[in-house]
Design an enzyme around this catalytic site. Structure first.
Site, PDB file in Angstrom:
ATOM      1  N   SER A  72       0.851  -1.192   0.000  1.00  0.00           N
ATOM      2  CA  SER A  72       0.000   0.000   0.000  1.00  0.00           C
ATOM      3  C   SER A  72       0.880   1.231   0.000  1.00  0.00           C
ATOM      4  CB  SER A  72      -0.882  -0.003   1.258  1.00  0.00           C
ATOM      5  OG  SER A  72      -1.493   1.258   1.459  1.00  0.00           O
ATOM      6  N   TYR A 122      -1.099  -0.255  10.573  1.00  0.00           N
ATOM      7  CA  TYR A 122      -1.166  -0.578   9.153  1.00  0.00           C
ATOM      8  C   TYR A 122       0.002   0.063   8.414  1.00  0.00           C
ATOM      9  CZ  TYR A 122      -3.231  -1.337   4.537  1.00  0.00           C
ATOM     10  OH  TYR A 122      -3.457  -1.726   3.251  1.00  0.00           O
TER      11      TYR A 122
END
Length: 284
Positions: free
Chosen positions: A158, A171
């Site tokens: 990501s 995250y």
């Protein structure tokens, strides 16, 4: 830029192992690879979800007249080392080796907040799943790939791994660590025929993304087919020059990446690195 030698490999089997294959992006990648002609092993925690995807995959194969292609369910929690080792061993035995691994299984914090307001145990849970999982799966498949002298590993990453954010601390940490794992694997094993790539899928419609408040007003989503296209191209060896680097579905395609590959390599771009303030920076 490091000069690399190329080993004399045995042909990589057109077999893929996809983690987190029971739902969301993993399901989409698994079904897309089946359509692209891969034998696919579905790995995840929930057997019912995996069985449902396997049934979809077999329907795709039957409709395409490819009923002899193989779809295998291998239930395992990716943070359980023994379960991962057993699942990989079974897949290698039943599919005749693993040519492509897609480390897709991942989670995000339950709340959209900063670290001080978050539950640190939830933050750590996210880091563990998103880093330990790919680490265990890759460690388990490496011996077979190295013995064959060929193999591809895709880490579903990501932009959060490169860009700081005011929320979702675990995250961001996990995706940054995953990017470093990609660069480490490339440095250690590219000369032995194993290639690795970070693929960011963009923002795909899944249960996870739809539960995130930051996407409440979003009207444009990245189709999972764009990720499948990149994964298939890399697993097929068409993007080997970009091993160790980062690509994004919905922005990059195999064709656009091939066209700019020389520029990426010349600039040593699309990889996790420390930016120097100049040629005289002593830590560069």
């Amino acid at each position: 830029m490091t000069t690399r030698t190329t080993p004399t490999p045995h042909p990589a089997p057109r077999t893929a192992l996809v983690t987190g294959a029971g739902r969301g992006i993993g399901r989409g990648i698994a079904l897309g690879l089946v359509r692209a002609g891969w034998d696919v092993a579905l790995v995840g925690r929930t057997r019912a979800h995996l069985d449902a995807v396997a049934a979809e995959a077999r329907a795709v194969l039957d409709a395409a007249g490819r009923g002899s292609a193989r779809v295998l369910v291998a239930q395992a929690d990716v943070v359980d080392a023994e379960a991962v080792a057993a699942a990989v061993a079974r897949v290698e035995t039943e599919l005749g080796g693993i040519g492509l691994v897609v480390n897709n299984a991942g989670v995000i914090e339950q709340r959209e907040t900063d670290l001080a307001a978050d539950d640190v145990e939830d933050v750590w849970r996210v880091i563990e799943v998103n880093v330990r999982g790919p680490l265990l799966v890759t460690h388990a498949v490496l011996p077979g790939m190295l013995a064959r002298g060929s193999g591809h590993v895709v880490n579903i990453n990501s932009g959060s791994g490169h860009r700081p954010s005011p929320v979702y601390t675990g995250y961001g940490i996990s995706k940054g660590a995953l990017a470093r794992l990609t660069t480490m694997l490339d440095r250690q094993y590219a000369d032995r025929g194993v290639r690795v790539l970070d693929v960011a899928p963009g923002v795909v419609v899944t249960d996870m993304t739809q539960a995130m408040p930051l996407h409440d007003e979003r009207s444009e989503w990245t189709p999972v087919e764009a990720t499948v296209e990149l994964v298939d191209a890399f697993g097929s060896g068409r993007l080997d020059a970009l091993s160790g680097r980062f690509v994004r579905a919905g922005t990059d395609t195999p064709e656009t990446l091939a066209a700019v590959a020389d520029r990426i390599l010349a600039a040593d771009a699309r990889t996790l690195r420390l930016a120097a303030y100049g040629d005289d920076d002593p830590v560069a």
